[in-house]
Motif scaffolding. Structure first.
Motif, PDB file in Angstrom:
ATOM      1  N   GLU A   1     -34.298 -43.926  49.834  1.00  0.00           N
ATOM      2  CA  GLU A   1     -33.730 -44.005  47.662  1.00  0.00           C
ATOM      3  C   GLU A   1     -35.133 -44.097  47.412  1.00  0.00           C
ATOM      4  O   GLU A   1     -35.602 -44.969  47.313  1.00  0.00           O
ATOM      5  CB  GLU A   1     -33.239 -44.743  47.703  1.00  0.00           C
ATOM      6  N   THR A   2     -36.007 -42.747  47.408  1.00  0.00           N
ATOM      7  CA  THR A   2     -37.505 -42.023  46.625  1.00  0.00           C
ATOM      8  C   THR A   2     -37.430 -41.457  45.882  1.00  0.00           C
ATOM      9  O   THR A   2     -36.505 -40.559  45.823  1.00  0.00           O
ATOM     10  CB  THR A   2     -38.429 -42.095  47.427  1.00  0.00           C
TER      11      THR A   2
ATOM     12  N   GLU B   1     -31.353 -46.349  53.137  1.00  0.00           N
ATOM     13  CA  GLU B   1     -32.068 -47.255  52.950  1.00  0.00           C
ATOM     14  C   GLU B   1     -33.236 -47.505  51.903  1.00  0.00           C
ATOM     15  O   GLU B   1     -33.402 -46.587  50.925  1.00  0.00           O
ATOM     16  CB  GLU B   1     -33.723 -46.056  53.659  1.00  0.00           C
ATOM     17  N   GLN B   2     -34.167 -48.620  50.792  1.00  0.00           N
ATOM     18  CA  GLN B   2     -34.887 -48.860  50.293  1.00  0.00           C
ATOM     19  C   GLN B   2     -36.234 -48.477  51.442  1.00  0.00           C
ATOM     20  O   GLN B   2     -35.855 -49.226  51.992  1.00  0.00           O
ATOM     21  CB  GLN B   2     -33.930 -50.461  49.574  1.00  0.00           C
TER      22      GLN B   2
ATOM     23  N   GLU C   1     -37.955 -50.623  50.973  1.00  0.00           N
ATOM     24  CA  GLU C   1     -38.615 -51.927  50.849  1.00  0.00           C
ATOM     25  C   GLU C   1     -38.304 -52.355  52.185  1.00  0.00           C
ATOM     26  O   GLU C   1     -38.858 -53.057  52.859  1.00  0.00           O
ATOM     27  CB  GLU C   1     -38.304 -53.160  50.601  1.00  0.00           C
TER      28      GLU C   1
END
Length: 257
Positions: free
Chosen positions: A187-188, A223-224, A226
């Motif tokens: 997630e960007t 997915e993050q 981080e």
């Protein structure tokens, strides 16, 4: 002793998360991005290490002279222990409609940029004689071609995986380890654009595409940034001291090899 790392494409998304995670673990970070304002903003928000602020610089990863100047200047002034080549771009088209100009742009940043920056970092580390570690951001699209509408991106990331192995093989004798991470659906801001493009190309909605991604991921979440940053931190740490040439999957099981 404080360790120093340069992170490219760090003005947002994964690069920003990598910079923050490393700063929190005591690294002195040189935040770079083609967008100088974005790089400066990220550097300003990082927690200080030993009371010292983090540095930032504008960097076009396609430019050998710019990358070399940054790598050698950093090594001479504060040392260069690690480099993370994270800068990347993506465009979505059906293969039959994809313009060659977009292919060139994707390859210039995603693959040539890793080559250019890897050379610069390794040369600076070699001159310092201290060894070091390099991590490149690839993708699970660098391990499989079953990725819709991203043929040029897939080609570039397969190239990053291969280049990482070639670098690791040649640089090992100089005590320089080289690995890459292969994220999945992160997630960007880049993914937000891709969601809209893919929804249009599939004739569905953004939520529909997001659901497909979740269905593809055994861990059942997106997915993050981080999550990627933690893997990079591991590959730069002494815990990975005998790992080189690896393409580490960080994708929640969305692709297993």
């Amino acid at each position: 002793m404080t360790r120093t790392v340069v992170v490219t494409g760090a003005g947002s998304g994964i690069g920003r998360a990598i910079s923050r995670t490393l700063a929190e673990r005591g690294w002195s970070v040189v935040v770079t991005d083609v967008d100088a304002d974005a790089a400066g903003a990220v550097a300003a928000e990082l927690p200080a290490v030993d009371g010292a602020p983090h540095e930032w610089a504008a960097l076009d990863v396609r430019s050998p002279s710019d990358a070399t100047a940054l790598a050698f200047s950093t090594a001479d002034r504060i040392g260069l222990d690690a480099w993370v080549s994270n800068a990347g771009v993506s465009f979505m088209h059906r293969f039959l409609d994809a313009p060659v100009e977009r292919f060139d742009q994707t390859m210039d940043v995603n693959l040539k940029g890793v080559f250019v920056c890897g050379q610069a970092a390794a040369r600076a580390m070699l001159r310092s004689g201290t060894g070091g570690a390099i991590v490149n951001t690839a993708s699970m699209a660098g391990k499989q071609g079953r990725v819709p509408f991203l043929s040029d991106y897939v080609a570039s990331k397969f190239g990053v995986v291969g280049l990482t192995q070639a670098m690791a093989y040649e640089l090992g004798e100089h005590d320089i380890r080289v690995n890459c991470v292969c994220p999945g659906y992160v997630e960007t801001p880049m993914q937000s654009r891709e969601l809209e493009w893919e929804a249009q190309l599939r004739g569905t909605t953004v939520d529909g595409v997001r659901t497909m991604m979740l269905d593809d991921t055994p861990l059942r979440r997106l997915e993050q940034p981080e999550d990627v940053a933690l893997a990079v931190a591991f590959l730069l740490s002494p815990d990975s001291r005998f790992i080189t040439g690896e393409a580490l999957a960080v994708n929640g099981g969305a692709f297993m090899d």
